[in-house]
Design an enzyme around this catalytic site. Sequence first.
Site, PDB file in Angstrom:
ATOM      1  N   HIS A 122      31.209 -34.729-100.257  1.00 41.92           N
ATOM      2  CA  HIS A 122      30.632 -35.050-101.337  1.00 41.92           C
ATOM      3  C   HIS A 122      31.217 -34.832-102.668  1.00 41.92           C
ATOM      4  CE1 HIS A 122      27.095 -34.389 -98.331  1.00 41.92           C
ATOM      5  NE2 HIS A 122      26.584 -35.075 -99.177  1.00 41.92           N
TER       6      HIS A 122
ATOM      7  N   ASP B  97      28.689 -43.882 -95.034  1.00 39.53           N
ATOM      8  CA  ASP B  97      27.886 -42.800 -96.024  1.00 39.53           C
ATOM      9  C   ASP B  97      27.863 -43.124 -97.374  1.00 39.53           C
ATOM     10  OD1 ASP B  97      26.893 -40.523 -96.240  1.00 39.53           O
ATOM     11  OD2 ASP B  97      28.631 -39.292 -95.204  1.00 39.53           O
TER      12      ASP B  97
END
Length: 1004
Positions: free
Chosen positions: A245, A319
């Site tokens: 992230h 993702d």
Amino acid sequence: MQKFKTDRMGKGRNGFRNPAIRSGIKTVVVMGCFLGILMPLFGQTQRPPFLDERFNPWADSVLATMSQEEKIAQLIMIPAYSNKDQVHVDSISNLVKKYGVGGIIFFQGGPVRQAHMINRFQQESKIPLMISLDGEWGLRMRLDSTVRYPYQMALGGIDDEELLYEMGVEVARQAKRSGIHVNFAPVVDINNNPGNPVIGFRSFGEDKENVTRKSMAYMKGMQDQGILASAKHFPGHGDTDVDSHYGLPVLHFSKRRLEEIELYPFRKLIDQGLGSVMVAHMQIPVLDDTPNLASTLSKPIVTGLLKEEMGFEGLVFTDALNMQGVAKYYPPGVVDAKALLAGNDMMLNTMDVPATIREVKKVLENGEISTEEIDQRVLKVLKAKAWLGLDDYQPVETEHLMADLTNSEAEFLARRLTENSLTLLRNRDNLLPIKGLENVKMASLSLGTSEITDFQKGLERYNPMPHFTFPKEGDLTALQRLKQELSDYPLILIGLHGLGIREGNNQFGISPEMVVLIRTLMEDHAVVISVFGNVYSLGKIPGLEKADGLIAAYQETPLTQDLASQMIFGGVGAKGKLPVAINSHFGLGDGLETQGGFRMAYTQPEGVGIPSSHLLGIDSLMKLAIQERAIPGGQVLIAKKGKVFYHKAFGYHTYDSLQEVRLDDLYDLASVTKISTSLAAFMHLKGLNKFDESETLGTYLPAARGTNKEHLKYQDILTHQARLRAWIPFWKSTIRKNGSFKWFTMKADSSRRFPVRVADNLYIHRNYNRKIYKEILESPLNDESEYVYSDLSFILAPRVIEAITGEKFYDYLERNLYKPLGAGTLTFNPYKKYPLDRIVPTEVDTAFRKQLLHGTVHDEGAAMLGGISGHAGLFGTSNDVAKLMHLYLYDGSYARQQLIAPGVVHAYSKCVYCEAGNYRGMGFDRPNRPGDPNGNAAPSAPVSSFGHSGFTGIYTWIDPENELVYVFLSNRVYPTRENRTIYRLNVRTNIMEEVYKAMDKTTK
């Protein structure tokens, strides 16, 4: 807009509203799990379910109508939130209408709000949208007010994969009911790096076989119910030290290492028909050494490895493309186009839809990707939509949505999963479950909080103990003070709370002071520690392996705390195994086993095979009783086979509705005192050969010798046919004609001569009890030897028991029964031990004591004896009464202690003089009119059942044939004993009848 759908009505795609469908789920579960086990054994390979050719016609027909821009948009999935404002909702709506995106991934919000958004967007979309969500531990991961299942790390500790299959089925049902089609789960990453900052607790563990089995069960459960599973994060995010992230992890692994470990579960799931894969943002030089290029954007990884080498034909999702693992290197639109070129089918979290369409058109124009390739990917998406039922889209029904999502069956599944995951890692000298409560002085301590925890409340159900806390900011001064306070307690039950789910930079939130406190307590005490948090936190407490008891609960929820407290006392057993290695002391697969059923367990009705919905009548009866002012409130406890499956508090202490009834409130037990004190002591003494019902009152009570009571046989006394008068109004002899008390009886203040408290500001002469006993012994006997319910012998019972034992009445009961049972609230004069807000008041006595009776006994005779008698005066909670009733249910045995000799309770609960029309046992009441709805027992209660009732609104009943224990506590005498509505409504017996009805429905 035109909708693309076929006319296949009645498919029930949005849930299981049809009862016939819902009732068939269990069969599907069993069959699906059976097939799921067989397929890997026989090596059968399956394709993703949506590739069946029956879904081709719809997909082909829709594809033929689409423009180039619409095809590109169909490969885009945008993020949405149902907890944001209308501006956000309208912005998503505009993207749906203007560009025709293929799907939406929902994040935080609520089920109903989200359903309304889905319905709007689906209505606005030309082609039905594919709705997705990250629900690794169920919808609760994203949606409030839904059922929360354990983290995958906890699930990894469960031996039984069928439970995970059932979870997959239930998560699919909830998803489908909510309008969701794709669940981005399971996480199949093998977490073999304890410092992993992003996976950790989200993984099933570090063993590839275990991860594969758990993932397979979860995946099959979902896909068997028509929800697309998605294995993530390809090719394996378990051994990383960077959170994608925020950055780009680099995996310096060999191809052989990847094949042997990371890729293993992906291959196995692909072989069994996995529907989709999510590709992670990681750099893997051995597969693609392009600098700063994430696996998501790598054609050698997505196309070369996943699609070609591994043969994956399902949907490939990226993702989230706004994560820094890719977003820091490429702007929106460009990153999406690169993901498409790599071989991904759907681009997740596209942040700029028009830019993405423009960039994809560029690569088409440049010949980097062909129109045919785009068409094939769009066709795959459309086939998946057809399989998901979007060829016949139906709006989400919102009216019953919350009830359908939070049903009791789903909650019970969460309970079973949690119970099976709890892992016992230390149990020195088989300390757990704790035995011999009468010999153990214990305290509880919650670390990391300043509030009493659910864990401590759970412990209190089993045994009274003081509760301590130590907050995260606690310093050494507080530590020393706490250590001193705990010095008198040989056993300390510690809960570790408030831990971070990730380590970060703070040792999961474990302060140095907490570590010191644990270490010092372990040096001087027996310590049982329950860790409510990330299991890797076990490695952050040096010396933890020296704990006498250690439970890994994996996370902190009310349910984990409830079940950990039950495990400590043996309500439930330990079954879990560590899915990861923590250090040299706590290894992969570690986990001790214990057996449950040692003491009462606390569960849901489903835990004894009864659907919660079948017991709604109990709630209705209690609400009716309160509405009709039969009672201000009450407690109801029902147990079957040692499992408390119904335990609720209703209403208020009084009709002013100021103080709600709680489960730990104490009620005046009235005549249930007889079977809880006098009879309990007699049966205990019987087992010691110190009491025999064939003997007489004169045998045991010297004061009875020479009176007309001397030769009364106890068998007759206990069955209420010894010719004793029903009662004597002792209090009337203390009052003058003008209503004042006679000078030698009562005073407003206590003194040496008047020390015995009768009520507030009312004290009786120290020797007045002699007058009461004398009056009983001198009272005449009835002419006939027939059934007459009498208090008199039970008033004498404490003197009898003290004469036999040489010990105070309550001391004898407490030492031999109440303490071993952990029934600390069973007490006389509760005002001495408990605050008044925990004691439910009884009557406003306008005749004798001229006050509200609160904390002192209702019965006048017991009050004049200082609140201690064998016929009335005992107080307690429904929970502690139930412990004693379980002792009776199991013929004197509880927690593997034979507190009353075998056969005694059985003999005393049998009918003695049935032939003469006396239906009672010795001390116990029995059904007087079996089958009669107006009798003293539920119509369906068997003849062998027994129990007692109390004047204040108390009732307890034991059914040995069905192993039932029932406790009903109320204060129906508030504000006056003249209120007999409870009898007119038959509330107490009707409640038990509801249980029999529910059991009967279950067996049909």
